[in-house]
Design a protein around this motif. Structure first.
Motif, PDB file in Angstrom:
ATOM      1  N   GLY A  71       4.187   5.869 -32.979  1.00 61.07           N
ATOM      2  CA  GLY A  71       4.417   7.250 -32.556  1.00 61.07           C
ATOM      3  C   GLY A  71       3.681   7.628 -31.294  1.00 61.07           C
ATOM      4  O   GLY A  71       3.844   8.761 -30.806  1.00 61.07           O
ATOM      5  N   ASN A  72       2.881   6.720 -30.747  1.00 59.92           N
ATOM      6  CA  ASN A  72       2.202   7.003 -29.480  1.00 59.92           C
ATOM      7  C   ASN A  72       3.149   6.741 -28.317  1.00 59.92           C
ATOM      8  O   ASN A  72       3.925   5.779 -28.337  1.00 59.92           O
ATOM      9  CB  ASN A  72       0.955   6.132 -29.331  1.00 59.92           C
ATOM     10  CG  ASN A  72      -0.142   6.525 -30.313  1.00 59.92           C
ATOM     11  OD1 ASN A  72       0.048   7.425 -31.138  1.00 59.92           O
ATOM     12  ND2 ASN A  72      -1.269   5.865 -30.228  1.00 59.92           N
ATOM     13  N   GLN A  97       8.431  11.150 -31.356  1.00 63.01           N
ATOM     14  CA  GLN A  97       7.088  10.583 -31.479  1.00 63.01           C
ATOM     15  C   GLN A  97       6.260  11.380 -32.484  1.00 63.01           C
ATOM     16  O   GLN A  97       5.518  10.798 -33.289  1.00 63.01           O
ATOM     17  CB  GLN A  97       6.410  10.561 -30.102  1.00 63.01           C
ATOM     18  CG  GLN A  97       7.004   9.541 -29.149  1.00 63.01           C
ATOM     19  CD  GLN A  97       6.711   9.834 -27.701  1.00 63.01           C
ATOM     20  OE1 GLN A  97       5.783  10.580 -27.372  1.00 63.01           O
ATOM     21  NE2 GLN A  97       7.506   9.271 -26.796  1.00 63.01           N
ATOM     22  N   ARG A 151       4.667   9.903 -36.044  1.00 64.58           N
ATOM     23  CA  ARG A 151       3.259  10.014 -36.439  1.00 64.58           C
ATOM     24  C   ARG A 151       3.133  10.682 -37.812  1.00 64.58           C
ATOM     25  O   ARG A 151       2.309  10.274 -38.644  1.00 64.58           O
ATOM     26  CB  ARG A 151       2.475  10.790 -35.387  1.00 64.58           C
ATOM     27  CG  ARG A 151       2.369  10.068 -34.045  1.00 64.58           C
ATOM     28  CD  ARG A 151       1.338  10.705 -33.140  1.00 64.58           C
ATOM     29  NE  ARG A 151       1.685  12.052 -32.738  1.00 64.58           N
ATOM     30  CZ  ARG A 151       2.426  12.380 -31.680  1.00 64.58           C
ATOM     31  NH1 ARG A 151       2.936  11.422 -30.911  1.00 64.58           N
ATOM     32  NH2 ARG A 151       2.660  13.647 -31.385  1.00 64.58           N
ATOM     33  N   ARG A 193       4.241   8.087 -40.301  1.00 62.63           N
ATOM     34  CA  ARG A 193       3.203   7.048 -40.392  1.00 62.63           C
ATOM     35  C   ARG A 193       2.102   7.485 -41.362  1.00 62.63           C
ATOM     36  O   ARG A 193       1.696   6.721 -42.244  1.00 62.63           O
ATOM     37  CB  ARG A 193       2.607   6.801 -39.006  1.00 62.63           C
ATOM     38  CG  ARG A 193       1.416   5.847 -38.984  1.00 62.63           C
ATOM     39  CD  ARG A 193       0.656   5.965 -37.677  1.00 62.63           C
ATOM     40  NE  ARG A 193       0.076   7.303 -37.520  1.00 62.63           N
ATOM     41  CZ  ARG A 193      -0.377   7.791 -36.370  1.00 62.63           C
ATOM     42  NH1 ARG A 193      -0.292   7.077 -35.256  1.00 62.63           N
ATOM     43  NH2 ARG A 193      -0.890   9.012 -36.318  1.00 62.63           N
TER      44      ARG A 193
END
Length: 419
Positions: free
Chosen positions: A252-253, A297, A301, A304
């Motif tokens: 997600g970065n 993104q 995150r 995640r």
């Protein structure tokens, strides 16, 4: 189909057609075979010849447009659907096909106007067109319109799987939209009750770890739409282990995440660190791609963190749908990585067998690791769509729950596994 490639496409088709009964069904079957084999040039020559012979056959016109879809040439598909619709304006299936292809070319407004002009929801003959109308609202993220359209369909056809799946997809997209806007108070989905969908509650006990998208489709088929980072992810076994061992660091970065368009005009995200290819189910309708990338993104995150929490809590059975060349010795390290989060975590690995091969029943591979096998759920040859063995998957999930419940501690957590 054995003529030399030195012959022209028209000659290759003429040679093939010479041995066929002179009927439209026989020609369509042969043309379908050519498309499945990705011999689109010969197929197009065949369509030209057969359409000239049977110009009033609507099935041929429809199949001609589908052939362009199957090779991912959506502008050509639109052209063919439009030509067919002009010739046969009363054929609602042609309207549906044209609308779906317009969405793929980023023209949802044209698709909406096309259906708006003729749709009469109360007419049973328009049921499939109404289905496309509701899907269009999903793709536009117009959730107010989508909710209204799906509710009409649920009243008309409550047992239709396509209707139920579309309604569930809309709910999942709406929840993910709350993530896109940074909503911390996003209502998480409750597992469906057995009364709502007999096997949906079973499917929510499993968390997909990717491999292919097949298990995500299985959950959707049985009425479950759980949020999961890896549910729609293509990932090899070694990269999955690497991602798990690093606690999904960097997912997600922006520096590791690229946005791309598939040939079907669908957005995917690619993670360069772990080589994760994720289907977003978002069609290209002219969005600001920089804004979309930022939203995706943020979503990644969020998902995640949710997966890390699920791995730590240890209440789910984790599923890896093996890629073509995955071996047993690659599964055991994944299981070790999963169990590093919680020793009670269970992994179910489903190996990839040749297409059409009978399924291999679930068995213990090692403590905490179940494995079975089934052929690739993607259609062979050109991979046009899916042909999933849902009965196998349902039985595997039921067996997994039963086997885990009956297993002694050594099989689940300790030193020895039953074979």
């Amino acid at each position: 189909m054995g003529m030399s490639s030195t012959h022209s496409p028209a000659e290759r088709w003429a040679s093939l057609a010479g041995g066929l009964p002179k009927t439209v069904p026989a020609y369509i079957e042969a043309l379908n075979t050519l498309v499945e084999q990705a011999d689109f040039v010969t197929a197009d020559a065949g369509f030209d010849a057969v359409l000239a012979q049977f110009p009033a056959n609507q099935m041929l016109a429809s199949r001609y447009a589908r052939a362009a879809e199957q090779r991912g040439d959506w502008p050509e598909a639109v052209r063919r659907w439009e030509a067919a619709h002009v010739r046969f304006p009363a054929n609602l299936a042609l309207v549906q096909g044209l609308a779906a292809s317009l969405v793929r070319t980023g023209e949802p407004d044209r698709a909406e106007a096309l259906i708006d002009g003729i749709l009469q929801p109360a007419d049973p003959a328009m049921r499939r067109l109404l289905l496309e109308y509701a899907r269009l609202a999903n793709s536009r993220r117009d959730f107010a319109a989508a909710r209204e359209r799906w509710k009409i369909l649920l009243e008309l056809a409550p047992d239709d799987k396509a209707v139920r799946n579309g309604w569930l997809e809309m709910q999942a997209l709406e929840r993910l939209g709350a993530v896109d806007t940074g909503g911390d108070d996003m209502p998480m989905p409750m597992p469906p009750s057995d009364e709502e969908a007999p096997h949906a509650a079973l499917m929510t006990r499993f968390e997909g770890l990717g491999g292919t998208c097949e298990f995500g489709l299985v959950q959707r088929h049985f009425g479950a739409e759980p949020l999961g980072l890896l549910r729609w992810v293509t990932v090899d076994a070694d990269k999955l282990k690497e991602a798990l061992d690093s606690r999904l660091d960097g997912v997600g970065n922006a520096e590791f995440t690229q946005l791309r368009l598939s040939p079907a005009n669908m957005f995917y995200t690619d993670d360069s660190r772990y080589v994760l290819a994720m289907n977003t189910f978002i069609r290209n309708i002219g969005q600001d791609q920089a804004v979309l990338a930022t939203q995706l993104q943020r979503r990644m995150r969020f998902l995640r963190d949710k997966l890390l929490e699920d791995l730590t809590v240890g209440e789910k059975i984790f599923v890896y749908r093996c890629r073509q060349k995955t071996r047993e010795e690659e599964i055991l390290p994944i299981a070790a990585s999963v169990q590093a989060y919680n020793p009670g975590n269970m992994l179910m690995a489903i190996y990839m067998l040749p297409h059409g091969a009978p399924g291999e029943k679930l068995r213990w591979l090692a403590p905490g690791v179940l494995c079975g096998g089934i052929g690739d759920g993607r259609r062979p040859s050109y991979r046009t769509g899916w042909d999933v063995d849902y009965d196998f998957w349902l039985q595997a999930c039921q067996d997994a729950v039963a086997m885990i419940g009956e297993a002694d501690p050594a099989e689940r957590l300790g030193a020895g596994a039953a074979s």
